[in-house]
Design a protein around this motif. Structure first.
Motif, PDB file in Angstrom:
ATOM      1  N   ALA A 251       0.830  -1.206   0.000  1.00  0.00           N
ATOM      2  CA  ALA A 251       0.000   0.000   0.000  1.00  0.00           C
ATOM      3  C   ALA A 251       0.866   1.257   0.000  1.00  0.00           C
ATOM      4  CB  ALA A 251      -0.925  -0.003   1.218  1.00  0.00           C
ATOM      5  N   ALA A 252       1.953   1.240   0.785  1.00  0.00           N
ATOM      6  CA  ALA A 252       2.844   2.400   0.829  1.00  0.00           C
ATOM      7  C   ALA A 252       3.536   2.615  -0.515  1.00  0.00           C
ATOM      8  CB  ALA A 252       3.878   2.222   1.933  1.00  0.00           C
ATOM      9  N   GLN A 253       3.932   1.540  -1.179  1.00  0.00           N
ATOM     10  CA  GLN A 253       4.611   1.677  -2.463  1.00  0.00           C
ATOM     11  C   GLN A 253       3.651   2.145  -3.559  1.00  0.00           C
ATOM     12  OE1 GLN A 253       6.213  -2.240  -2.501  1.00  0.00           O
ATOM     13  NE2 GLN A 253       7.984  -1.684  -1.238  1.00  0.00           N
ATOM     14  N   LEU A 254       2.419   1.665  -3.533  1.00  0.00           N
ATOM     15  CA  LEU A 254       1.425   2.194  -4.466  1.00  0.00           C
ATOM     16  C   LEU A 254       1.124   3.662  -4.166  1.00  0.00           C
ATOM     17  CD1 LEU A 254      -1.110  -0.774  -4.692  1.00  0.00           C
ATOM     18  CD2 LEU A 254       0.428   0.019  -6.483  1.00  0.00           C
ATOM     19  N   ALA A 255       1.062   4.004  -2.888  1.00  0.00           N
ATOM     20  CA  ALA A 255       0.827   5.395  -2.508  1.00  0.00           C
ATOM     21  C   ALA A 255       1.965   6.292  -2.980  1.00  0.00           C
ATOM     22  CB  ALA A 255       0.662   5.505  -0.987  1.00  0.00           C
ATOM     23  N   LEU A 256       3.207   5.792  -2.910  1.00  0.00           N
ATOM     24  CA  LEU A 256       4.338   6.581  -3.390  1.00  0.00           C
ATOM     25  C   LEU A 256       4.253   6.788  -4.897  1.00  0.00           C
ATOM     26  CD1 LEU A 256       7.028   7.970  -2.828  1.00  0.00           C
ATOM     27  CD2 LEU A 256       8.160   5.759  -3.143  1.00  0.00           C
ATOM     28  N   CYS A 257       3.830   5.767  -5.631  1.00  0.00           N
ATOM     29  CA  CYS A 257       3.649   5.915  -7.084  1.00  0.00           C
ATOM     30  C   CYS A 257       2.601   6.981  -7.397  1.00  0.00           C
ATOM     31  CB  CYS A 257       3.237   4.578  -7.698  1.00  0.00           C
ATOM     32  SG  CYS A 257       4.503   3.295  -7.657  1.00  0.00           S
ATOM     33  N   LEU A 258       1.485   6.932  -6.690  1.00  0.00           N
ATOM     34  CA  LEU A 258       0.424   7.909  -6.934  1.00  0.00           C
ATOM     35  C   LEU A 258       0.860   9.305  -6.520  1.00  0.00           C
ATOM     36  CD1 LEU A 258      -2.410   8.375  -7.923  1.00  0.00           C
ATOM     37  CD2 LEU A 258      -3.276   7.753  -5.672  1.00  0.00           C
ATOM     38  N   LEU A 259       1.582   9.405  -5.396  1.00  0.00           N
ATOM     39  CA  LEU A 259       2.090  10.699  -4.956  1.00  0.00           C
ATOM     40  C   LEU A 259       3.056  11.281  -5.988  1.00  0.00           C
ATOM     41  CD1 LEU A 259       2.579  12.896  -2.819  1.00  0.00           C
ATOM     42  CD2 LEU A 259       4.270  11.396  -1.773  1.00  0.00           C
ATOM     43  N   SER A 260       3.939  10.453  -6.517  1.00  0.00           N
ATOM     44  CA  SER A 260       4.886  10.923  -7.532  1.00  0.00           C
ATOM     45  C   SER A 260       4.156  11.396  -8.780  1.00  0.00           C
ATOM     46  CB  SER A 260       5.869   9.798  -7.886  1.00  0.00           C
ATOM     47  OG  SER A 260       6.557   9.338  -6.738  1.00  0.00           O
ATOM     48  N   PHE A 261       3.121  10.664  -9.164  1.00  0.00           N
ATOM     49  CA  PHE A 261       2.335  11.037 -10.343  1.00  0.00           C
ATOM     50  C   PHE A 261       1.655  12.382 -10.129  1.00  0.00           C
ATOM     51  CE2 PHE A 261      -1.597  10.297 -13.018  1.00  0.00           C
ATOM     52  CZ  PHE A 261      -0.939  10.520 -14.221  1.00  0.00           C
TER      53      PHE A 261
END
Length: 554
Positions: A251-261
């Motif tokens: 969940a944290a890694q997906l959240a980081l991807c979305l945050l970067s986007f």
């Protein structure tokens, strides 16, 4: 030659007040930065196994679907918002005065509420397809009908509720433009369309880009619509990883991807905008008289401006009322009164706390303009680019670790279990709302603060007033309308917010948005209409204020 540093208060200003204001502003900025830092740390320390698994399975699908959704919503909100703004500003046709106000109404609707309404009438057992089969005698497999529970359906729902962002900013930009530039282009032989695309549209581009960016940020943050339609985006992936798979690192890694986007989109828009600025309305030479439309031109303009209002507000309200009357939900029952009380409590506290934080950050930047104050304001605004699910994960990870460490220490030292003191509290959820919506409150506050001339501050200071006294006795009375607008905007945004509330709410502490989502997930759409109607009714409050502002004569 020496110069006095701008970040040092003059001797006449009590340093105690400035230190307090500075400390609160930096604290607010630190709170806004905490979720992003926590997500990055949790994702980078979660190991590479989860990352490889995500990259091989769901990550490409999440990225592709999210990007396609963003492209569709960008195109739709731009087309509807800009065309409607141009028509109601520069032309005259039947009902134009009504439509220029009514075009804002869909802003009161959460996208997931529209999804429930349109699914009820467009799905296979809905009234549209049922009527089609009864009239034609076709069977279920004898015809093709667009699937509402699809990526296109989700994009349509988001377009209908998000185009007012583009419409409001584009209309304001068109109103501020000088008519002489457009008329000069016409005098040089350009047609009306060519003059629009070569003159008016480029001048309004910064405002339009800002509105489109707001729509895009809301799109990537949306959870209720895409989850209900079964569209797999980063937002649904975060929730699934956290609750269904119990994979905190994923969940944290997906959240980081979305945050970067999200941050990449904001930076690209800023870089692409470059030095473009809003046209100064104080320097406009004249206002171009609106062009009256006749015949098919008037009908076309009426359809372009009227259909978004019908499909984005009037039809959904009628469908929800029809669904709600046929449901078994009693809005006056103790259970529903509890949902309403919880929603109002969260929204009220979050609105007050967020606006107070915006006042501190904005006033500190006004009193001490410099790198520190500008940096604090910039970090405070970043939260609007961060989806609610990312903020939830970013706050839960560090505070859950703190709660567990504290509980372990208390058990070992005093044989007492403290449980989850912060993680399961209402205040952590309020913090998430603060991070998410501070940018909206700060924008409203700074818009009103521009009306307070610097000479007023100097006069108050010369009379011996402290900075906090100047804020209380001079600024706040003048800024009362802007602060009320900020309160209402945050209040309604919290009422509609779903992903952070779903993830972070205390146990057995449900809101109207959570209840609507739960009923819709169980395919009880008639029941979901009741809490949805309450959310829409509350959302109409700030929209009515915006409509009054839009409807004022130029």
């Amino acid at each position: 030659m020496t110069s006095t540093p701008t970040n040092i208060a003059p001797p006449s200003v009590p340093r105690e007040g400035m230190r307090l204001l500075k400390g609160v502003s930096l604290l607010v900025a630190s709170i806004c930065a905490l979720p992003m830092l926590a997500v990055a740390i949790a994702a980078l320390t979660g190991g590479t196994q989860t990352v490889r698994h995500l990259a091989e399975t769901v990550l490409p699908g999440y990225a592709g679907t999210t990007l396609l959704l963003v492209v569709l919503v960008t195109a739709g909100t731009f087309a509807i918002g800009v065309s409607a703004a141009w028509l109601v500003t520069m032309t005259r046709f039947p009902l134009v005065r009504v439509l220029e106000v009514a075009l804002v109404l869909p802003l009161a609707f959460p996208a997931y509420v529209l999804a429930y309404a349109y699914t009820h009438i467009l799905d296979h057992p809905g009234i549209v397809q049922t009527t089609l089969r009864s009239v034609t005698g076709w069977g279920p497999r004898d015809y093709w009908f667009p699937e509402i529970r699809s990526l296109g359906g989700a994009a349509l729902m988001l377009i209908l509720v998000l185009y007012p962002y583009v419409y409001l900013l584009a209309r304001a930009a068109f109103l501020q433009q000088s008519g002489s530039t457009f008329l000069a282009a016409r005098a040089l032989g350009s047609s009306a369309w060519v003059a629009f695309f070569r003159v008016s549209l480029p001048l309004a581009r910064p405002a339009i880009a800002g509105g489109v960016l707001l729509a895009v940020m809301e799109t990537i943050a949306d959870f209720g619509t895409v989850a209900y339609f079964g569209v797999q985006t980063f937002a649904t992936g975060i929730y699934t990883s956290w609750f269904s798979l119990f994979d905190r690192s994923g969940a944290a890694q997906l959240a980081l991807c979305l945050l970067s986007f999200a941050l990449l989109l904001a930076m690209l828009e800023r870089a692409q905008r470059g030095g473009a600025k809003y046209h100064d309305p104080s320097r406009r030479a004249d206002v171009m008289p609106p062009v009256p439309l006749r015949g098919m031109h008037a009908v076309t303009a009426l359809l372009v401006c009227g259909l978004p209002v019908v499909f984005g507000a009037l039809l959904p309200i009628g469908v929800l009322l029809w669904m709600g009357i046929g449901s078994e939900q009693n809005i006056l029952s103790p259970r529903y009164l509890g949902f309403i009380r919880n929603s109002l409590t969260l929204a009220g506290i979050a609105a007050v706390v967020t606006v107070m934080a915006a006042i501190c950050v904005g006033f500190f930047q006004r009193l001490r303009p410099g790198r520190l104050s500008r940096g604090a304001a910039y970090v405070a605004r970043l939260g609007y680019a961060v989806p609610g699910g990312v903020i939830a994960v970013g706050l839960l990870v560090p505070f859950a670790a703190f709660d567990n460490q504290l509980d372990a220490w208390m058990r070992a030292t005093f044989d007492i279990s403290t449980g989850l003191l912060i993680t399961g509290s209402i205040w952590l959820l309020i913090t998430a709302y603060l991070v998410r919506f501070l940018a909206a409150a700060l924008g409203a506050y700074e818009g009103g603060q521009a009306m307070v001339h610097a000479n007023m501050d100097a006069a108050a200071r010369s009379l011996g007033e402290t900075p906090l006294g100047t804020l209380r006795r001079v600024h706040l009375p003048i800024l009362a309308p802007s602060l009320l607008t900020a309160l209402l905007i945050v209040f309604v945004d919290v009422m509609k917010e779903l992903p952070a509330t779903l993830i972070m709410r205390p146990f057995n502490y449900d809101t109207l948005a959570v209840q609507a989502y739960r009923l819709a997930s169980d395919e009880r759409l008639n029941g979901a209409a009741v809490p949805s109607l309450v959310i829409v009714a509350v959302g109409l409050l700030p929209v009515i204020l915006i409509c009054r502002q839009v409807g004022r004569p130029r």
